[in-house]
Design a protein around this motif. Structure first.
Motif, PDB file in Angstrom:
ATOM      1  N   SER A 171     -36.114 -25.960  41.572  1.00  0.00           N
ATOM      2  CA  SER A 171     -36.313 -27.188  42.378  1.00  0.00           C
ATOM      3  C   SER A 171     -36.088 -28.570  41.430  1.00  0.00           C
ATOM      4  CB  SER A 171     -37.867 -27.135  42.883  1.00  0.00           C
ATOM      5  OG  SER A 171     -38.073 -26.050  43.627  1.00  0.00           O
ATOM      6  N   ASN A 172     -36.405 -28.376  40.008  1.00  0.00           N
ATOM      7  CA  ASN A 172     -36.441 -29.800  39.238  1.00  0.00           C
ATOM      8  C   ASN A 172     -36.250 -29.012  37.903  1.00  0.00           C
ATOM      9  OD1 ASN A 172     -36.125 -32.156  38.417  1.00  0.00           O
ATOM     10  ND2 ASN A 172     -38.365 -32.480  38.781  1.00  0.00           N
ATOM     11  N   ALA A 173     -35.541 -29.994  36.992  1.00  0.00           N
ATOM     12  CA  ALA A 173     -35.493 -29.420  35.473  1.00  0.00           C
ATOM     13  C   ALA A 173     -35.613 -31.027  34.790  1.00  0.00           C
ATOM     14  CB  ALA A 173     -34.132 -28.768  35.208  1.00  0.00           C
ATOM     15  N   GLU A 174     -36.412 -31.018  34.038  1.00  0.00           N
ATOM     16  CA  GLU A 174     -36.739 -32.393  33.401  1.00  0.00           C
ATOM     17  C   GLU A 174     -36.636 -32.323  31.808  1.00  0.00           C
ATOM     18  OE1 GLU A 174     -36.992 -35.440  34.500  1.00  0.00           O
ATOM     19  OE2 GLU A 174     -37.406 -35.119  36.563  1.00  0.00           O
ATOM     20  N   ALA A 185     -38.903 -26.258  37.209  1.00  0.00           N
ATOM     21  CA  ALA A 185     -40.091 -25.889  38.419  1.00  0.00           C
ATOM     22  C   ALA A 185     -39.085 -25.388  39.108  1.00  0.00           C
ATOM     23  CB  ALA A 185     -40.314 -27.090  39.232  1.00  0.00           C
ATOM     24  N   GLU A 186     -39.699 -23.677  39.651  1.00  0.00           N
ATOM     25  CA  GLU A 186     -38.927 -22.610  40.389  1.00  0.00           C
ATOM     26  C   GLU A 186     -39.744 -22.329  41.457  1.00  0.00           C
ATOM     27  OE1 GLU A 186     -36.389 -20.213  37.081  1.00  0.00           O
ATOM     28  OE2 GLU A 186     -38.511 -20.070  36.667  1.00  0.00           O
ATOM     29  N   ILE A 193     -43.895 -24.035  46.697  1.00  0.00           N
ATOM     30  CA  ILE A 193     -44.524 -23.960  45.579  1.00  0.00           C
ATOM     31  C   ILE A 193     -44.045 -23.419  44.398  1.00  0.00           C
ATOM     32  CG2 ILE A 193     -46.862 -22.900  44.996  1.00  0.00           C
ATOM     33  CD1 ILE A 193     -47.567 -22.468  48.019  1.00  0.00           C
ATOM     34  N   ASN A 194     -44.321 -24.090  43.560  1.00  0.00           N
ATOM     35  CA  ASN A 194     -43.409 -23.754  42.193  1.00  0.00           C
ATOM     36  C   ASN A 194     -44.279 -23.263  41.003  1.00  0.00           C
ATOM     37  OD1 ASN A 194     -40.539 -25.199  42.760  1.00  0.00           O
ATOM     38  ND2 ASN A 194     -42.217 -26.491  43.450  1.00  0.00           N
ATOM     39  N   GLU A 195     -43.482 -22.337  40.384  1.00  0.00           N
ATOM     40  CA  GLU A 195     -43.913 -22.291  38.911  1.00  0.00           C
ATOM     41  C   GLU A 195     -43.206 -22.947  37.691  1.00  0.00           C
ATOM     42  OE1 GLU A 195     -45.525 -17.736  39.352  1.00  0.00           O
ATOM     43  OE2 GLU A 195     -43.731 -18.008  38.104  1.00  0.00           O
ATOM     44  N   VAL A 196     -43.903 -23.559  36.948  1.00  0.00           N
ATOM     45  CA  VAL A 196     -43.336 -24.447  35.696  1.00  0.00           C
ATOM     46  C   VAL A 196     -43.200 -23.669  34.444  1.00  0.00           C
ATOM     47  CG1 VAL A 196     -43.555 -26.599  34.674  1.00  0.00           C
ATOM     48  CG2 VAL A 196     -44.115 -26.672  37.255  1.00  0.00           C
ATOM     49  N   ARG A 197     -42.166 -23.912  33.893  1.00  0.00           N
ATOM     50  CA  ARG A 197     -42.061 -23.343  32.530  1.00  0.00           C
ATOM     51  C   ARG A 197     -41.084 -24.076  31.598  1.00  0.00           C
ATOM     52  NH1 ARG A 197     -42.185 -18.827  36.270  1.00  0.00           N
ATOM     53  NH2 ARG A 197     -42.763 -16.939  35.381  1.00  0.00           N
ATOM     54  N   VAL A 210     -47.375 -20.565  31.417  1.00  0.00           N
ATOM     55  CA  VAL A 210     -46.803 -20.813  32.954  1.00  0.00           C
ATOM     56  C   VAL A 210     -47.507 -21.664  33.789  1.00  0.00           C
ATOM     57  CG1 VAL A 210     -45.765 -19.465  34.855  1.00  0.00           C
ATOM     58  CG2 VAL A 210     -45.484 -18.690  32.535  1.00  0.00           C
ATOM     59  N   ILE A 211     -47.205 -22.696  34.289  1.00  0.00           N
ATOM     60  CA  ILE A 211     -48.005 -23.604  35.380  1.00  0.00           C
ATOM     61  C   ILE A 211     -47.657 -22.952  36.661  1.00  0.00           C
ATOM     62  CG2 ILE A 211     -48.535 -25.933  36.076  1.00  0.00           C
ATOM     63  CD1 ILE A 211     -47.516 -26.821  33.299  1.00  0.00           C
ATOM     64  N   GLU A 212     -48.530 -22.572  37.570  1.00  0.00           N
ATOM     65  CA  GLU A 212     -48.321 -22.064  38.666  1.00  0.00           C
ATOM     66  C   GLU A 212     -49.033 -23.145  39.681  1.00  0.00           C
ATOM     67  OE1 GLU A 212     -50.804 -18.627  38.857  1.00  0.00           O
ATOM     68  OE2 GLU A 212     -49.146 -17.524  37.827  1.00  0.00           O
ATOM     69  N   ASN A 213     -48.483 -22.989  40.892  1.00  0.00           N
ATOM     70  CA  ASN A 213     -48.917 -23.603  42.136  1.00  0.00           C
ATOM     71  C   ASN A 213     -48.783 -25.394  41.785  1.00  0.00           C
ATOM     72  OD1 ASN A 213     -50.347 -23.527  44.952  1.00  0.00           O
ATOM     73  ND2 ASN A 213     -51.940 -24.883  43.751  1.00  0.00           N
ATOM     74  N   ALA A 214     -47.600 -25.706  41.592  1.00  0.00           N
ATOM     75  CA  ALA A 214     -47.389 -26.960  41.320  1.00  0.00           C
ATOM     76  C   ALA A 214     -46.168 -27.518  42.349  1.00  0.00           C
ATOM     77  CB  ALA A 214     -46.507 -27.271  39.735  1.00  0.00           C
TER      78      ALA A 214
END
Length: 724
Positions: A171-174, A185-186, A193-197, A210-214
């Protein structure tokens, strides 16, 4: 620094009144019955069990026989069994089109450049780009240091990340300012609903947290120590809390920076192009608010740029010492102003740069140190306007076609006089251009390669058709040069007409397969969109919503009566709010179309808008109305497709949805199809498919999405040209 998805850069590759019976349809447009094809397997047509549920408000009781099909956990065995029966029926009734589907799929994917890649952009000494691997579904996000001849460094291989998942979206890459870290964000379910790594490019591995629910919104602090993201509400799925994550720590310790308490607002987060600010934007249908945080002070608090005020919409960009503001303050079609942060809370102190106009809608702005670039829409067409801050230059970039779309592209830095912009039309594949803002000299950086496609074989044009209230509605057309526009050609009419979203005449790879079979493709730019300015949108929302459906019907009649398309072989398609359009249109004028495709359709308008636990409901009261108010309830009931299904003949109909759709819940189309089966008086085809792994956007993947498009087009072609 933002990674821009290749699907966005190559947007042209991607695919998306009253409700009483219409009695004024000319006899020649009467729909032909098309019985379902018999197959040896003999699966019976599924009929959902009726379990009446009374829904009462304002002294009015509606009975919903199929309310039981709703299961927010998506685990009810009886509900899932019904969906599987519908899927089995779908497969049976479409079995005879499998060779056609396969042919269409091969055509569509054959027009994809196997080595497709985005035009690289330079940022911080690295050239960033995305590319596809031949035969694979997902893009590779990569970079090269210094020059494009340097060794490639793969940052994210979408194909590897997608392994083991039925659905996948990067979904995104910064990228952090020092270019060491990449936050991604995947989404692996399709519910956004994304997980962020966080990738450490020096170590070549992901950090343990790992950030969840983002949501997909991400922004780095200038020092690269902190990542800001939006946490989602567990029930409504609204992104409502701004969280600050420190690298190397547990997400459980992330700090809440801001919480939005008004659930009628959507929220997004990004880093300004100047790099100076972390920007938080709150947007409702007709109201906007921005907040700013100095990217060099991540421990600070957000500062409101201009407090939200009902009816005031604005957008901002920053370059140098100034902010540029696109605002409808005193300008229905928006004006452009310049201000400082100190004066931001006082619009009367803003300096007018571009006054509002009745004939041009300001859609976007990009500020540079010495230049301002504006995306404008005039007479329904998107154009790019360039202005110098010293007032010596004010010009529009030129186009060679009469019906086209042009847009400002992704421009990384504000410290440049070179602008990237895009160009496309229904018959011209996407192009990426660069213009020297000072000299006006343009350079074609890339023309999308479409194997086997010859644009000289196709034609495009635009017409205006007068609706029943005297409004002239624009229509974009595409056809093969050998197809006569004499009323003998089958046609697919596409529409949307909501949220102020304009349906522009991009190049659409899949549509070529229709044009090659003698179809005319038409986009009806109906009210509810914003093609003809802000008032075009206002005339197609809330208590004016029925104009949207009337426009679509009247455009179709106009094309038929004008001997442009065949009245006996006219088809319609729309998705999401465009699926609502399809549902309303076939209730009102069912005999006007031989077949209709409704994708992820928003059809149970009243019940959904009465339930504020459903994602998106509260944020859309200003779009559809709030049925808790009696007047809005009564008006919405006049067009809500589910509530107006009648005992009448309907056209051949294909309905598709995704079980995990977070935008339009799967049970809306499921209930709609069940009620249609129960009440219709025809024996035309009624097909319903639920993708059990996907969400609102359907299947993920570059190639897989064309399987679904081929299926939908095969349904239409088989009706129009049986046996082909």
């Amino acid at each position: 620094m933002k990674r821009i998805k290749l699907a966005v850069l190559l947007a042209g590759l991607a695919t998306l009144a009253g409700c009483s019976n219409d009695t004024n349809v000319p006899a020649e447009t009467t729909n032909r019955a098309t019985p379902a094809v018999e197959t040896p397997s003999g699966i019976p047509e599924p009929m959902a069990e009726k379990r009446p549920q009374e829904l009462t408000i304002h002294g009015d009781t509606r009975v919903d026989d199929f309310y039981w099909l709703r299961d927010d956990d998506r685990a009810d065995p009886e509900m899932l069994a019904y969906l599987e029966k519908e899927n089995a029926w779908f497969e049976q009734e479409m079995a005879h089109t499998k060779p056609l589907q396969e042919a269409l799929y091969e055509e569509m994917t054959g027009r994809l450049d196997p080595d497709e890649s985005s035009v690289p952009y330079l940022d911080g000494g690295y050239w960033y780009y995305e590319r596809y691997v031949p035969g694979h579904d997902y893009a590779v996000f990569a970079r090269r240091e210094g020059t494009m001849q340097a060794p490639e460094e793969v940052l994210v291989d979408g194909n590897a990340r997608a392994e083991g998942h039925g659905f996948y979206d990067l979904s995104n890459a910064e990228v952090s300012d020092d270019h060491r870290y990449v936050a991604i964000a995947e989404d692996t379910m399709g519910r956004r609903i994304n997980e962020v790594r966080i990738l450490d490019t020096q170590a070549g591995e992901y950090l343990p947290e790992v950030i969840e629910n983002a949501s997909s919104s991400l922004a780095w602090s200038a020092d690269g120590r902190f990542l800001f993201y939006l946490d989602k509400h567990p029930e409504t799925l609204l992104a409502y809390r701004v969280m600050r994550h420190e690298l190397g720590t547990s997400p459980d310790d992330d700090e809440l920076v801001y919480e939005e308490t008004d659930n009628t607002f959507y929220n997004a987060l990004y880093r300004s192009r100047s790099g100076d600010w972390i920007v938080l934007v709150h947007s409702a249908t007709d109201t906007t608010e921005y907040q700013l945080l100095d990217a060099r002070e991540p421990g600070g608090r957000f500062q409101v740029f201009l407090p939200r005020e009902k009816g005031h919409e604005y957008g901002i960009d920053h370059a140098g010492e100034h902010f540029w503001v696109k605002s409808n303050h005193g300008a229905t079609n928006f004006a452009v102003f310049r201000t400082t942060l100190e004066n931001s809370i006082n619009p009367d102190a803003w300096e007018a740069v571009i006054p509002g106009r009745d004939d041009a809608l300001v859609e976007s702005i990009q500020a540079f140190d010495d230049w301002l670039v504006v995306g404008e829409r005039m007479d329904g067409l998107r154009q790019v306007r360039v202005l110098s801050h010293d007032g010596t230059v004010d010009r529009y970039l030129s186009a060679e076609e009469d019906n086209y779309v042009m847009w400002p592209g992704y421009n990384v830095s504000t410290h440049t006089r070179v602008l990237r912009y895009g160009y496309s039309s229904l018959v011209t594949p996407d192009q990426t251009w660069e213009v020297d803002l000072a000299s006006g000299e343009t350079t074609l950086l890339k023309a999308q390669r479409v194997p086997g496609y010859d644009s000289s074989q196709y034609r495009t044009g635009r017409r205006f058709i007068t609706a029943r209230d005297g409004t002239r509605v624009p229509v974009s057309l595409a056809w093969h040069r050998d197809t006569p526009l004499d009323g003998s050609a089958p046609a697919l009419v596409y529409g949307y007409g909501s949220y102020g979203a304009s349906m522009d005449p991009w190049f659409r790879n899949a549509v070529v397969s229709l044009l090659d079979r003698g179809f005319v493709y038409a986009i009806a730019h109906i009210r509810g969109g914003q093609e003809m300015g802000r008032s075009w949108y206002e005339q197609g929302k809330l208590m004016n919503k029925r104009n949207t459906f009337n426009d679509f019907i009247d455009v179709t009649r106009g094309l038929q009566a004008g001997d442009v398309i065949d009245p006996e072989r006219t088809y319609a398609m729309g998705g999401s709010a465009g699926g609502l359009l399809m549902g309303a249109v076939i209730n009102q004028a069912p005999s006007l179309y031989h077949g209709v495709v409704a994708a992820v359709p928003f059809v149970d308008v009243v019940t959904t808008m009465l339930d504020d636990s459903i994602p998106l409901t509260t944020g859309e009261y200003d779009e559809w109305g709030n049925p808790n108010e009696p007047e809005a309830y009564e008006y919405m009931l006049t067009y809500s497709p589910y509530d107006n299904v009648g005992e009448q003949d309907y056209p051949n109909l294909m309905v598709v949805t995704g079980l995990h759709d977070s935008q339009v819940q799967y049970f809306e189309p499921a209930k709609w199809v069940a009620r249609l089966r129960d009440r219709r008086t025809d024996d035309n085809r009624l097909l319903f498919r639920t993708n059990m792994e996907a969400g609102h956007g359907g299947s993920s993947g570059r190639y897989r999405r064309y399987e679904e498009i081929a299926e939908e087009y095969a349904f239409i072609i088989d009706l129009a040209q049986p046996g082909r």
